[in-house]
Design an enzyme around this catalytic site. Structure first.
Site, PDB file in Angstrom:
ATOM      1  N   ARG A 103       3.904  -8.422  -6.818  1.00 21.21           N
ATOM      2  CA  ARG A 103       2.995  -8.637  -5.698  1.00 21.21           C
ATOM      3  C   ARG A 103       3.034  -7.410  -4.796  1.00 21.21           C
ATOM      4  O   ARG A 103       3.856  -6.520  -5.002  1.00 21.21           O
ATOM      5  CB  ARG A 103       3.295  -9.940  -4.938  1.00 21.21           C
ATOM      6  N   GLY A 104       2.157  -7.405  -3.787  1.00 20.78           N
ATOM      7  CA  GLY A 104       1.998  -6.192  -2.973  1.00 20.78           C
ATOM      8  C   GLY A 104       0.833  -5.415  -3.570  1.00 20.78           C
ATOM      9  O   GLY A 104       0.788  -5.203  -4.796  1.00 20.78           O
ATOM     10  N   ALA A 105      -0.117  -5.015  -2.709  1.00 23.28           N
ATOM     11  CA  ALA A 105      -1.380  -4.474  -3.215  1.00 23.28           C
ATOM     12  C   ALA A 105      -1.220  -3.294  -4.192  1.00 23.28           C
ATOM     13  O   ALA A 105      -1.738  -3.345  -5.312  1.00 23.28           O
ATOM     14  CB  ALA A 105      -2.261  -4.104  -2.028  1.00 23.28           C
ATOM     15  N   ARG A 122      -6.078 -12.413  -8.575  1.00 19.70           N
ATOM     16  CA  ARG A 122      -5.983 -12.561  -7.111  1.00 19.70           C
ATOM     17  C   ARG A 122      -7.167 -11.806  -6.489  1.00 19.70           C
ATOM     18  O   ARG A 122      -7.495 -10.708  -6.944  1.00 19.70           O
ATOM     19  CB  ARG A 122      -4.653 -11.984  -6.571  1.00 19.70           C
ATOM     20  N   GLN A 172       8.318 -13.290   1.929  1.00 23.13           N
ATOM     21  CA  GLN A 172       8.451 -11.912   1.429  1.00 23.13           C
ATOM     22  C   GLN A 172       9.302 -11.050   2.365  1.00 23.13           C
ATOM     23  O   GLN A 172       9.947 -10.101   1.928  1.00 23.13           O
ATOM     24  CB  GLN A 172       7.060 -11.268   1.273  1.00 23.13           C
ATOM     25  N   ASP A 187      -3.797  -5.064   2.451  1.00 21.36           N
ATOM     26  CA  ASP A 187      -4.318  -5.369   1.117  1.00 21.36           C
ATOM     27  C   ASP A 187      -5.737  -4.861   0.922  1.00 21.36           C
ATOM     28  O   ASP A 187      -6.188  -4.648  -0.205  1.00 21.36           O
ATOM     29  CB  ASP A 187      -4.255  -6.872   0.859  1.00 21.36           C
ATOM     30  N   ASN A 225      -4.207  -8.226   5.706  1.00 19.91           N
ATOM     31  CA  ASN A 225      -2.805  -8.163   5.264  1.00 19.91           C
ATOM     32  C   ASN A 225      -2.252  -9.581   5.273  1.00 19.91           C
ATOM     33  O   ASN A 225      -2.943 -10.547   5.640  1.00 19.91           O
ATOM     34  CB  ASN A 225      -1.995  -7.231   6.175  1.00 19.91           C
ATOM     35  N   LYS A 226      -1.009  -9.727   4.900  1.00 29.77           N
ATOM     36  CA  LYS A 226      -0.351 -11.032   4.787  1.00 29.77           C
ATOM     37  C   LYS A 226      -0.617 -11.909   6.007  1.00 29.77           C
ATOM     38  O   LYS A 226      -0.573 -11.424   7.140  1.00 29.77           O
ATOM     39  CB  LYS A 226       1.148 -10.792   4.588  1.00 29.77           C
TER      40      LYS A 226
END
Ligand code: MRU
Length: 372
Positions: free
Chosen positions: A58-60, A100, A207, A248, A258-259
């Site tokens: 995960r993570g862009a 995603r 996270q 992201d 973002n998150k």
């Protein structure tokens, strides 16, 4: 590489988030951190699709790097001729693109792999595969290089002795191996500055508490975990010098997804006069997306939110809860994985081309060209 962050030289955390291994995409299974450091190998497109969907990777930027290798993995053992390989790459890219929706780096990497495949259509299958792998490796290496540049630009914003608050994980685990927000911290520490980090825990999937705390502790950088609802109090008490998060997707006007929870951090930072920065490489900028309202926000399962409260078992969906377990109905859940921070709350965008300032429409276009 390795050990506590050394002062005075380029520092690369000894973490191999994504790699290519004998026809497979090798990943750290981030669902199992910090309890155990376990690698997994994806050998089929559906396996990689699930690994992305379930946040093993995960993570862009890391998703983009994994997808690049995934396009190669899809044809590595194929016996098709080159025309067939081209179709198989296109099908794999289409499937992975559905994993995603928010991080634009995924689509950026898949487009690049598709375009590369098309440009190789005159080659024999063996050379086609090798050249496609070279492109996936280039995406990976470039990501690392862009992180280094971002890190150097961001380090200039971090004073000696500063405390940086961050949200989610935007470090080595979220990228090709160094980070975006945390690249700035790693670079500042490598320059000899004393820096400590406040890591928001980042509900629902933690996270920050699991991944940011793990990789910074492993690097010997002081990190303190906060529940998400403590960030405002930390700012009120003067415990935060600046905020740096990743993103992201960043729209042409500077609005940044973002998150979930990042927007709240930015509002709090504005209220308390704490500068709020976002660090992201060129692959996170979506110049075709005019503003943040056009960014598709992923919605995830109710179980991710209800599990911790004991309404459902780990990984169990609310529908699976039988009436015999209790007569009180299971509550509804809203679980967006990301939110959008309006450009006006952002003090600067830390990029591989330096720190961009408002008005972002102009500074983004000047740094990366017009609409992508
Ligand atoms: O759902 P995740 O863990 O993939 O979300 C990741 C983030 O929101 C990160 O902050 C973002 O991708 C930037 S990472 C360098």
């Amino acid at each position: 590489m390795g050990g506590a962050a050394p002062a005075g030289r380029d520092f690369l955390p000894p973490i191999e988030t994504v790699s290519w291994r004998d026809g497979a995409v090798r990943l750290i299974d981030q669902r199992r951190l910090p309890a155990e450091l376990v690698h997994m190998e994806c050998r089929t497109v559906p396996e990689l699709f699930s690994a992305i969907r379930e946040l093993a990777v995960r993570g862009a930027p890391a998703i983009g790097v994994a997808a690049g290798y995934g396009a190669v993995m899809a044809v590595w053992k194929s016996r098709s001729g080159t025309a067939g390989l081209l179709r198989e790459v296109a099908a794999a890219c289409k499937e992975l693109a559905a994993s995603r929706p928010t991080a634009v780096n995924l689509f950026w990497a898949l487009d690049r792999m598709n375009r590369t495949a098309e440009s190789l259509s005159a080659l024999a299958p063996e050379e086609f595969r090798e050249r496609l792998l070279a492109e996936a490796r280039a995406i990976h290496e470039e990501d690392l290089e862009l992180s280094r540049r971002m890190g150097r630009a961001g380090a200039e914003l971090i004073p000696d002795g500063a405390t940086v608050l961050t949200h989610c994980n935007a470090g080595a685990l979220a990228t090709g191996g160094l980070g975006t927000a945390l690249a700035c911290v790693y670079a500042a520490v490598a320059e000899g500055k004393r820096v400590s980090v406040l890591a928001d825990e980042t509900r629902p999937l933690l996270q920050g508490a699991r991944l940011t705390a793990w990789e910074l502790s492993k690097a010997g950088i002081p990190v303190t975990v906060l529940c998400d609802n403590m960030a405002a109090a930390a700012m009120q008490q003067g415990r935060v010098d600046l905020v740096i998060t990743g993103a992201d997707r960043i729209a042409a006007n500077g609005d940044a997804a973002n998150k979930i929870g990042t927007y709240g951090v930015a509002v709090n930072a504005k209220h308390h006069g704490v500068p709020f920065y976002i660090a992201a490489p060129e692959s996170t900028f979506d110049r075709a997306c005019l503003d943040g309202s056009k960014i598709v926000i992923e919605e995830r399962s109710a179980a991710e939110v209800l599990g911790i409260a004991g309404w459902v078992g780990r990984g169990q969906e609310p529908e699976a809860r039988s009436e015999a377990e209790g007569s009180v109905p299971v509550p509804g859940v809203w679980n967006p994985a990301f939110d959008v921070t309006p450009a006006e709350l952002i003090a600067g965008l830390i990029t591989d081309r330096g720190v961009l300032r408002a008005p972002y429409g102009e500074s983004i276009a000047a740094a990366f060209g017009g609409r992508g």
